[in-house]
Design a protein around this motif. Structure first.
Motif, PDB file in Angstrom:
ATOM      1  N   ALA A 168      -7.500   7.271  -8.939  1.00  0.00           N
ATOM      2  CA  ALA A 168      -7.841   8.320  -7.971  1.00  0.00           C
ATOM      3  C   ALA A 168      -9.177   8.058  -7.289  1.00  0.00           C
ATOM      4  N   ILE A 169     -10.182   7.614  -8.046  1.00  0.00           N
ATOM      5  CA  ILE A 169     -11.515   7.429  -7.458  1.00  0.00           C
ATOM      6  C   ILE A 169     -11.661   6.086  -6.746  1.00  0.00           C
ATOM      7  N   SER A 170     -10.782   5.147  -7.028  1.00  0.00           N
ATOM      8  CA  SER A 170     -10.868   3.842  -6.355  1.00  0.00           C
ATOM      9  C   SER A 170      -9.994   3.766  -5.106  1.00  0.00           C
ATOM     10  N   THR A 171      -9.122   4.752  -4.909  1.00  0.00           N
ATOM     11  CA  THR A 171      -8.287   4.777  -3.706  1.00  0.00           C
ATOM     12  C   THR A 171      -9.163   4.968  -2.468  1.00  0.00           C
ATOM     13  N   THR A 173     -10.539   5.777   1.419  1.00  0.00           N
ATOM     14  CA  THR A 173     -10.367   6.787   2.464  1.00  0.00           C
ATOM     15  C   THR A 173     -10.428   6.078   3.810  1.00  0.00           C
ATOM     16  N   VAL A 174      -9.418   6.282   4.640  1.00  0.00           N
ATOM     17  CA  VAL A 174      -9.304   5.494   5.864  1.00  0.00           C
ATOM     18  C   VAL A 174      -9.085   6.384   7.087  1.00  0.00           C
ATOM     19  N   SER A 175      -9.451   5.850   8.226  1.00  0.00           N
ATOM     20  CA  SER A 175      -9.203   6.532   9.490  1.00  0.00           C
ATOM     21  C   SER A 175      -7.712   6.553   9.775  1.00  0.00           C
ATOM     22  N   GLU A 176      -7.220   7.676  10.266  1.00  0.00           N
ATOM     23  CA  GLU A 176      -5.796   7.797  10.548  1.00  0.00           C
ATOM     24  C   GLU A 176      -5.353   6.789  11.608  1.00  0.00           C
ATOM     25  N   ILE A 184     -10.093  -2.506   1.208  1.00  0.00           N
ATOM     26  CA  ILE A 184     -10.300  -2.742  -0.222  1.00  0.00           C
ATOM     27  C   ILE A 184     -10.537  -1.418  -0.943  1.00  0.00           C
ATOM     28  N   LYS A 185     -10.312  -1.424  -2.248  1.00  0.00           N
ATOM     29  CA  LYS A 185     -10.496  -0.216  -3.051  1.00  0.00           C
ATOM     30  C   LYS A 185     -11.977   0.096  -3.219  1.00  0.00           C
ATOM     31  N   ASN A 186     -12.257   1.387  -3.495  1.00  0.00           N
ATOM     32  CA  ASN A 186     -13.636   1.798  -3.755  1.00  0.00           C
ATOM     33  C   ASN A 186     -14.114   1.223  -5.081  1.00  0.00           C
ATOM     34  N   VAL A 190     -17.298   8.884  -5.743  1.00  0.00           N
ATOM     35  CA  VAL A 190     -16.161   9.791  -5.917  1.00  0.00           C
ATOM     36  C   VAL A 190     -15.824  10.370  -4.546  1.00  0.00           C
ATOM     37  N   PRO A 191     -14.600  10.208  -4.069  1.00  0.00           N
ATOM     38  CA  PRO A 191     -14.228  10.769  -2.761  1.00  0.00           C
ATOM     39  C   PRO A 191     -14.460  12.274  -2.725  1.00  0.00           C
TER      40      PRO A 191
END
Length: 459
Positions: A168-171, A173-176, A184-186, A190-191
């Motif tokens: 969950a925390i490594s997923t 966050t990207v622009s639509e 790449i993963k985080n 924490v998002p």
């Protein structure tokens, strides 16, 4: 089976996931990067929930990239990045949050009003003469993943439970518009905006909080990334430096106390001086509302009147004009009183219910009267009172409120009346009760988010 394993098993059942969707997500408007709305998800909810259970239990659940939403923090700061999960991931994250709180019950954030009440009592005790205020830089995006792993390892040994947290925390966050291809993963942070964000941040800092609270002659409180310490004479600098070093030792970046920057958010001073904490201003006269918080609230009220003027310019007949007036009055009164929604006290006055006196509420009441007159509405609407709202919130029983709306207990006809403010009485009368309730929950959720904006960003 460990208590963590039992919690994991308890909250990742089809029954609990179904409750999460229908109670907390179904009527919301948030849409992830897959663009699937809750209404679309509902059609296949049984299969989707079964999929969540199977993949989580097998340990191979993967989160879809979170959709980025940027929130302005002013002209001189980078925007805050909020992460919006898909509907399926929101259900999974909510269940994960429930399991984490069950394992770490002390990680659930207390209400800010409770913290301020404790601060008032501590100042009144006469035991303290100095304060130290410490702020953490870029808090959520800077929390090391190693710190989270180290903080949960003793209580959570189940591999599937841990793996879901790390995933969950490594997923990313990207622009639509850009999508997730090649991202790449985080590896840190924490998002923000996930249901697990606050809980994981609290878990990560629990050891520091516990250690500082063992110091007997100080008052210490941390609320997310805001830390305040009250000390006897000559102790504030020492305690501030100790806490800064502890935070740095776990990979966080507090603003230094001795910073040459004039705008450093970390500072030490005498309690006789004025300082801000969680949107409140603390000074010799007691605890009041920070000036910026008042200006933001007054600005939000002015926007409602401006929107009314725009609606009036588009009105084609007397009925449209009356609806514009009714909608303006409803929005203004909701801003003034706040509300109860999903069992929570919401609104500006509810947040600032710990003020020492009502002088500032009276001043804002005067501003509202001037706005009403300026927009030519003094004979058409009767705004409610911030003073009366304040005293209403002092009464503990939520079910006894009449002045403050409780949106959890409205009958269908009352819901229908509110929905008519948006679509008109003729249109609302064509809708089924289920459609009215769905639209009511959506509209109220949106309005509550606007209330939350009045009290956001109080670091």
């Amino acid at each position: 089976m460990s208590s963590a394993a039992r919690s994991f098993k308890r909250y990742f059942t089809s029954k609990h996931l179904k409750e999460i969707f229908f109670d907390k997500i179904k009527d919301s408007g948030a849409i992830g990067i897959d663009r699937v709305r809750p209404s679309g998800f509902e059609k296949n909810s049984a299969d989707e929930i079964a999929l969540i259970v199977r993949k989580v239990v097998d340990g191979n659940y993967k989160f879809t990239a979170y959709k980025e939403k940027l929130i302005s923090k002013g002209a001189h700061s980078n925007p805050r990045q909020i992460s919006i999960p898909t509907v399926r991931d929101r259900i999974t994250l909510r269940a994960l949050c429930d399991a984490l709180i069950n394992v770490f019950p002390s990680a659930k954030l207390s209400l800010p009003q409770v913290v301020i009440e404790s601060l008032k009592e501590s100042i009144s005790s006469g035991l303290y003469s100095e304060y130290a205020k410490i702020d953490l830089k870029n808090f959520y995006p800077s929390i090391p993943h190693a710190l989270i792993k180290d903080s949960i390892k003793n209580k959570i040994r189940k591999a599937e439970f841990r793996g879901l947290i790390y995933n969950a925390i490594s997923t990313p966050t990207v622009s639509e518009t850009k999508g997730s291809k090649g991202v790449i993963k985080n590896s840190i942070g924490v998002p923000q905006g996930l249901s697990i964000s606050n809980v994981l941040a609290e878990i990560a800092l629990q050891n520091v909080d516990t250690e500082i609270n063992l110091v007997t002659d100080i008052w210490y409180k941390r609320y997310v990334d805001d830390i305040l310490i009250l000390t006897p004479t000559g102790r504030a600098v020492e305690m501030a430096n100790i806490i800064v070093k502890k935070l740095e030792s776990i990979g966080l970046s507090p603003h230094p106390i001795d910073s040459v920057e004039s705008k450093s958010k970390s500072k030490v001073g005498l309690l006789s001086e004025s300082f801000n904490f969680l949107g409140y201003e603390v000074n010799n006269e007691g605890i009041g509302i920070k000036k910026d918080s008042i200006l933001r609230f007054e600005s939000s009220l002015a926007k409602i009147f401006t929107a009314y003027r725009h609606a009036l310019s588009k009105a084609n007949n007397k009925r449209d004009k009356q609806r514009a007036i009714a909608y303006c009055q409803w929005k203004i009164n909701l801003r003034i009183t706040g509300c109860i929604f999903n069992g929570k006290r919401m609104g500006w006055v509810a947040y600032f219910s710990q003020v020492s006196n009502t002088v500032q509420f009276r001043t804002v009441n005067h501003t509202i009267r001037k706005l009403t007159k300026r927009f030519g509405l003094e004979t058409d609407i009767r705004p409610k009172s911030l003073i009366k709202t304040y005293y209403e919130w002092q009464r503990g029983d939520k079910d006894s409120h009449r002045y403050i709306p409780n949106f959890d207990s409205l009958a269908i006809e009352q819901q229908r009346e509110i929905v008519s403010l948006w679509i008109g009485k003729e249109e609302v009368n064509k809708l089924s009760n289920a459609s009215v309730t769905r639209m009511f929950n959506y509209k109220i959720s949106t309005s509550v988010k606007e209330l939350e904006q009045d009290i956001s960003g109080f670091s």
